[in-house]
Design an enzyme around this catalytic site. Structure first.
Site, PDB file in Angstrom:
ATOM      1  N   LYS A   1       0.651   8.135   8.997  1.00 47.72           N
ATOM      2  CA  LYS A   1       0.429   9.250   8.066  1.00 47.72           C
ATOM      3  C   LYS A   1      -0.320  10.376   8.777  1.00 47.72           C
ATOM      4  CE  LYS A   1      -1.410  10.219   3.406  1.00 47.72           C
ATOM      5  NZ  LYS A   1      -2.057   9.664   2.211  1.00 47.72           N
TER       6      LYS A   1
ATOM      7  N   SER B   1       0.300  10.091  -2.224  1.00 47.99           N
ATOM      8  CA  SER B   1       0.541  11.068  -1.193  1.00 47.99           C
ATOM      9  C   SER B   1       1.162  10.506   0.083  1.00 47.99           C
ATOM     10  CB  SER B   1      -0.783  11.751  -0.841  1.00 47.99           C
ATOM     11  OG  SER B   1      -1.693  10.801  -0.305  1.00 47.99           O
TER      12      SER B   1
ATOM     13  N   SER C   1      -2.550   6.277  -3.415  1.00 52.18           N
ATOM     14  CA  SER C   1      -1.554   6.868  -2.509  1.00 52.18           C
ATOM     15  C   SER C   1      -0.894   5.928  -1.520  1.00 52.18           C
ATOM     16  CB  SER C   1      -2.179   8.027  -1.735  1.00 52.18           C
ATOM     17  OG  SER C   1      -2.218   9.167  -2.557  1.00 52.18           O
TER      18      SER C   1
HETATM   19  N1  GLN Z   1      -2.337  10.946  -6.721  1.00 49.68           N
HETATM   20  C1  GLN Z   1      -3.756  10.926  -6.638  1.00 49.68           C
HETATM   21  C2  GLN Z   1      -4.281  12.306  -6.368  1.00 49.68           C
HETATM   22  O1  GLN Z   1      -3.522  13.214  -6.370  1.00 49.68           O
HETATM   23  C3  GLN Z   1      -4.187   9.990  -5.547  1.00 49.68           C
HETATM   24  C4  GLN Z   1      -4.052  10.580  -4.199  1.00 49.68           C
HETATM   25  C5  GLN Z   1      -4.454   9.655  -3.112  1.00 49.68           C
HETATM   26  O2  GLN Z   1      -4.634   8.461  -3.321  1.00 49.68           O
HETATM   27  N2  GLN Z   1      -4.648  10.217  -1.954  1.00 49.68           N
HETATM   28  O3  GLN Z   1      -5.433  12.509  -6.170  1.00 49.68           O
END
Ligand code: GLN
Length: 522
Positions: free
Chosen positions: A107, A182, A206
């Site tokens: 990532k 994400s 995410s």
């Molecule tokens: N979808 C969640 C957010 O937008 C979690 C994101 C994540 O875990 N990085 O914050």
């Protein structure tokens, strides 16, 4: 391969590579289908070279990534050089680690020397970190082959990868749909057979949400279990890196490779890494106490998701687990608490992107002052979701509002931790669906942030309390994967793998599974 409900990694690898050898060479399609364990076993047995495994992944990327758009940067040269080194040292009789020669997608929120680090943002375009994240140096030490950097929502804020400044990634199961976020690039790369393994990060879900909607195993380790050194911070008290893979054993091997104390991260905890690989292989959960979280069901949950979840829970009972219902009354407030805490920390963390230190600089014409350049750079460099969160977080932390918003959210966080503690007095693990719905169409929620935020309804509690959690494929709903989430107390990550390994075997999630059977039609 899929007819055998309990394929051992080694025999599967041997069968596949022997068949490939009989036809003259290891065909790329065979190699990219292998699990990480099977790839490593074939390399260790001399049936496949690390260079062949890496080239097969690179060929697959060349074939499908125009459609999937998982990769932001492919480091073919670096990957092949690392693979050659594995082959040479193996030939010289050196003993290598259990993932030596296995390709991986990283990532783009973790720094790696020799590669760009963008975090999916324009503000870091062209920035090359001068150092490796600890996760990356551990992967290199384990002789894992880094293929390159994969796409993500900007600074890990999002649930669909549509917030990337570099365009969305597509779900290999249905390319009109989102791969989750994400860590959508990480999940899509593994699901599209571009890599057997990927590293994601999980602040509110995410890793687990993309794993669920792409049919993978994804694990958020215990907070403090995996070093955050070199993980560009979104919300420092919640962020944690972890594995995405096609099987529980593969996830365990990757987890073991990256976990453990790191003096470079002050939030890293100096305790032994739980025995996750052994737990994944145990496959016996008789007597394990499983709690179904009452609050993570009902309104807003897709009936198909609930049916797959119920079937998975029945399977746990059939395997000899003692299943009970458990109430965690404060989980209902997890989402609003998260959307105060995470933006607050982000507003502070992202202040470092000021046009002076990293990447982009706009408006530095010799006339404009520093503040003007900062403002123009941040205006041009951050996307709308990042700006929304910085504004929200700055507001929540401002004097006069701090107690009412940020302080209140921290109290809710404590109540959620207490719910977990009370539950874990009764049971060994908790379970829920991973996401309320399967993958939704691209574009469906981009204009409705709150609808997007609801994707993480089930995953956020574990981030707030710090405990580990896994998403495991629970089956298909109208051809789309859905996941079951398993949650454990802090530093009991091995319980996820124990229950996950047994459940994976019993659900036979791989029967007819395109990832281990036939490649998705790309
Ligand atoms: N979808 C969640 C957010 O937008 C979690 C994101 C994540 O875990 N990085 O914050």
């Amino acid at each position: 391969m899929t007819d055998n409900p309990t394929p051992s990694a080694t025999t599967t690898a041997a069968a596949t590579t022997t068949a490939a050898a009989a036809t003259g060479a290891a065909a790329a399609t065979d190699v990219v289908h292998l699990t990480a364990a099977a790839t490593a076993a074939a390399i260790a047995a001399g049936e496949l070279s690390a260079v062949e495994a890496t080239q097969a992944a690179l060929d697959r990327i060349a074939k499908v990534d125009d459609t999937i758009h998982a990769f932001l940067h492919v480091d073919a040269e670096g990957a092949l050089a690392a693979a050659r080194s594995v082959d040479e040292r193996r030939a010289a009789g050196e003993r290598l680690g259990p993932l030596a020669g296995v390709p991986l997608a990283l990532k783009d929120v973790l720094t790696a020397r020799g590669m760009p680090t963008t975090c999916g943002s324009r503000i870091l375009e062209g920035w090359h970190a001068p150092y490796d994240a600890t996760v990356v140096s551990r992967l290199r030490a384990a002789d894992v082959v880094l293929l390159g950097k994969v796409n993500m929502d900007e600074f890990a804020m999002g649930s669909s990868t549509e917030n990337s400044a570099y365009g969305p990634t597509r779900n290999p199961w249905d390319t009109t749909r989102i791969p989750g976020g994400s860590s959508g690039g990480s999940a899509a790369a593994v699901a599209a057979l571009e890599a057997p393994l990927a590293i994601g990060t999980d602040t509110g879900g995410s890793i687990r949400q993309p794993a669920a909607v792409c049919g993978l195993v994804g694990v958020k380790p215990t907070y403090g279990g995996v070093s955050r050194y070199g993980l560009v911070a979104f919300s420092s008290s919640l962020d944690q890196a972890g594995p995405l893979a096609r099987t529980v054993t593969d996830a365990a091997l990757l987890h073991a490779a990256i976990a453990g104390h790191d003096p470079l991260d002050s939030t890293s905890v100096d305790v032994p890494v739980p025995a996750v690989v052994a737990a994944a292989g145990r496959r016996d959960i008789r007597g394990v106490r499983v709690g179904v979280v009452r609050e993570l069901a009902g309104d807003g949950y897709d009936p198909g998701v609930e049916a797959a979840f119920t079937a998975a829970v029945e399977t746990l009972t059939a395997l000899g687990a003692e299943v009970v219902e458990v109430s965690c009354p404060h989980f209902t407030y997890a989402l609003p608490a998260y959307y105060l805490i995470a933006p607050s920390e982000c507003s502070s963390n992202l202040a470092r992107f000021d046009a002076m230190r990293f990447g982009l600089r706009i408006g530095d014409d010799g006339q404009a002052g520093a503040e003007e350049v900062m403002s123009r750079t941040r205006e041009a460099g951050f996307g709308p979701e990042v700006k929304r969160r910085i504004i929200l977080g700055t507001y929540a932390l401002s004097s006069g509002y701090y107690d009412a918003y940020y302080g209140q959210a921290q109290k809710v966080r404590t109540l959620i931790s207490r719910d977990f503690s009370a539950a874990f007095e009764q049971v060994d693990v908790l379970v829920s669906p991973t996401t309320p719905t399967p993958a939704f169409p691209l574009g469906a929620k981009v204009d409705d942030p709150v609808a997007m935020y609801l994707s993480d309804l089930c995953t956020i509690p574990s981030n707030l309390a710090g405990g580990p959690a896994m998403s495991l494929p629970a089956g298909l709903v109208d051809g789309l994967p859905v996941g079951i989430q398993i949650m454990a107390p802090p530093f009991a990550d091995d319980r996820l793998y124990l229950v996950g390994g047994a459940l994976e075997e019993a659900l036979d999630a791989r029967r007819g599974h395109p990832l281990l059977d036939e490649a998705p039609a790309l």
